[in-house]
Design a protein around this motif. Structure first.
Motif, PDB file in Angstrom:
ATOM      1  N   PRO A  20       0.955   2.465  12.810  1.00 28.63           N
ATOM      2  CA  PRO A  20       1.621   2.188  11.531  1.00 28.63           C
ATOM      3  C   PRO A  20       0.948   2.825  10.324  1.00 28.63           C
ATOM      4  N   HIS A  21      -0.396   2.875  10.316  1.00 25.58           N
ATOM      5  CA  HIS A  21      -1.077   3.406   9.133  1.00 25.58           C
ATOM      6  C   HIS A  21      -0.906   4.921   8.986  1.00 25.58           C
ATOM      7  N   GLU A  22      -0.420   5.574  10.042  1.00 24.03           N
ATOM      8  CA  GLU A  22      -0.190   7.013   9.986  1.00 24.03           C
ATOM      9  C   GLU A  22       1.186   7.371   9.419  1.00 24.03           C
ATOM     10  N   LEU A  23       1.973   6.363   9.074  1.00 25.32           N
ATOM     11  CA  LEU A  23       3.313   6.580   8.539  1.00 25.32           C
ATOM     12  C   LEU A  23       3.376   6.175   7.075  1.00 25.32           C
ATOM     13  N   SER A  24       4.293   6.784   6.334  1.00 26.48           N
ATOM     14  CA  SER A  24       4.510   6.405   4.944  1.00 26.48           C
ATOM     15  C   SER A  24       5.276   5.078   4.892  1.00 26.48           C
ATOM     16  N   GLY A  25       5.395   4.520   3.684  1.00 28.90           N
ATOM     17  CA  GLY A  25       6.117   3.261   3.533  1.00 28.90           C
ATOM     18  C   GLY A  25       7.560   3.367   3.975  1.00 28.90           C
TER      19      GLY A  25
ATOM     20  N   ARG B 245      11.772   2.481   8.273  1.00 26.10           N
ATOM     21  CA  ARG B 245      12.708   3.026   9.265  1.00 26.10           C
ATOM     22  C   ARG B 245      12.362   2.523  10.669  1.00 26.10           C
ATOM     23  N   VAL B 246      11.072   2.413  10.951  1.00 31.18           N
ATOM     24  CA  VAL B 246      10.643   1.875  12.241  1.00 31.18           C
ATOM     25  C   VAL B 246      11.105   0.425  12.389  1.00 31.18           C
TER      26      VAL B 246
ATOM     27  N   THR C 152      13.925  -2.927   0.861  1.00 39.36           N
ATOM     28  CA  THR C 152      13.541  -1.724   0.102  1.00 39.36           C
ATOM     29  C   THR C 152      12.698  -2.031  -1.129  1.00 39.36           C
ATOM     30  N   THR C 153      12.258  -3.275  -1.298  1.00 35.47           N
ATOM     31  CA  THR C 153      11.563  -3.672  -2.524  1.00 35.47           C
ATOM     32  C   THR C 153      10.293  -2.864  -2.769  1.00 35.47           C
ATOM     33  N   ALA C 154       9.551  -2.570  -1.705  1.00 34.19           N
ATOM     34  CA  ALA C 154       8.264  -1.898  -1.867  1.00 34.19           C
ATOM     35  C   ALA C 154       8.369  -0.375  -1.895  1.00 34.19           C
ATOM     36  N   LEU C 155       9.591   0.158  -1.908  1.00 31.93           N
ATOM     37  CA  LEU C 155       9.781   1.602  -1.810  1.00 31.93           C
ATOM     38  C   LEU C 155      10.183   2.189  -3.152  1.00 31.93           C
TER      39      LEU C 155
END
Length: 338
Positions: free
Chosen positions: A149-154, A159-160, A179-182
């Protein structure tokens, strides 16, 4: 056909004198293939509603009423049946993907786990293949199955989460502030992705957000919650552009109109905060913040009442008398949101 039918749902945390009512007599229906938005400020009971639908609340929560999913009451299901319904009957996309994903397991293992648990695939290889297909459906390459998970963007993590929610082909997806944190660009991509997948797979969607503009642009119907109750419900665009309850009108008016400098410099907000659930005011719970409250509002509670074939609101002024209460900025912003 009604897929989800919530009847007079009450959720209380704690017991005795320390009991705190978080959801107070909510009734909602969601048809198969329909998209329902649930709006309101933080503390109004939206996330409690989401968790209650699959009995994911903590042990100190007491629930009464009915939550009928495909005719079966979630609140009376035995543990084995409930375990089968989660993921396969209904699944949840939580607000914070980084907090929902396991940091020490690869993405592929987390997507395949529910498929193997619910035996929707016959082997680990089949689960892996299906997980890769799901990632591609949400716009990620299958090669990302080996990522942590840490290798992916928010946006990629969100999407995952959507891929995981789709893993067992549920009939209902509950998206709690997905989508609040995006940032706004990624937010728009995720919203379009959810819309596309729901349409393609004929899935019902319950989307929870504080953003009426997002919900009106994404959902068919919209319910607005305040202090644990639904105070207005109807077709999403109509509620956003022509709300009847003063709380709904204030939420819509809080969005500045794009291109209107005056509305940006002097946005219309709503004074104060939602009431403490442990100390709710008498009468209509919104009356301390309401600009059009009558004396009777401090003592007379208001139930939802219909004012046309498709809309309901819990206000003494329902059907008229509120036109000047809050400036109508919702309509202009709705057009910009499209």
């Amino acid at each position: 056909m009604t897929l989800l039918d919530v009847k007079d749902l009450h959720v209380t945390y704690g017991s005795g004198e320390s009991a705190v009512p978080a959801v107070r007599g909510v009734s909602l229906q969601l048809a198969a293939g329909q998209k329902l938005g649930l709006a309101g400020e933080s503390g109004c009971g939206k996330s409690t509603m989401a968790l209650a639908l699959l009995r994911l609340l903590p042990k100190n929560a007491t629930m009464t009423g009915e939550i009928l999913l495909d005719g079966e009451d979630v609140l009376t299901m035995r543990w084995g049946r409930l375990r089968a319904v989660r993921w396969a009957g209904a699944s949840i996309v939580f607000q914070g993907a980084m907090h929902s994903l396991n940091a020490v397991h690869r993405i592929g293992d987390q997507i395949t786990e529910p498929m193997l648990l619910h035996r929707t695939v016959t082997s680990q290889a089949a689960a892996r293949k299906r997980a890769g297909e799901l990632l591609e459906q949400v716009g990620l390459p299958a090669s990302r199955l080996s990522a942590y998970p840490h290798e992916l963007s928010g946006g990629q993590r969100q999407r995952v989460m959507i891929a995981m929610a789709l893993a067992c082909d549920p009939r209902l997806i509950v998206a709690d502030e997905p989508t609040t944190a995006l940032d706004v660009m990624i937010q728009a991509q995720i919203l379009r992705l959810i819309e596309q997948l729901v349409a393609e797979k004929d899935i019902s969607l319950l989307m929870i957000s504080h953003d009426l503009a997002v919900l009106s642009d994404t959902c068919d119907r919209l319910a607005v919650m305040y202090a644990g109750r639904v105070v207005e419900e109807g077709p999403a665009r109509e509620v956003f552009t022509g709300a009847q309850h003063p709380y709904s009108k204030a939420l819509a008016a809080a969005f500045p109109t794009v291109g209107d400098l005056a509305s940006r410099l002097a946005p219309r907000g709503l004074a104060g905060d939602p009431p403490d659930p442990a100390r709710l005011p008498g009468g209509c719970t919104f009356h301390p913040r309401c600009e059009v409250a009558l004396e009777s509002c401090a003592t007379d509670d208001q139930a939802l009442r219909a004012f046309d074939d498709a809309r309901r609101a819990a206000c003494v002024h329902v059907g008229g008398g509120l036109a000047e209460a809050v400036p109508e900025q919702g309509a202009a912003h709705a057009e910009e949101a499209r």
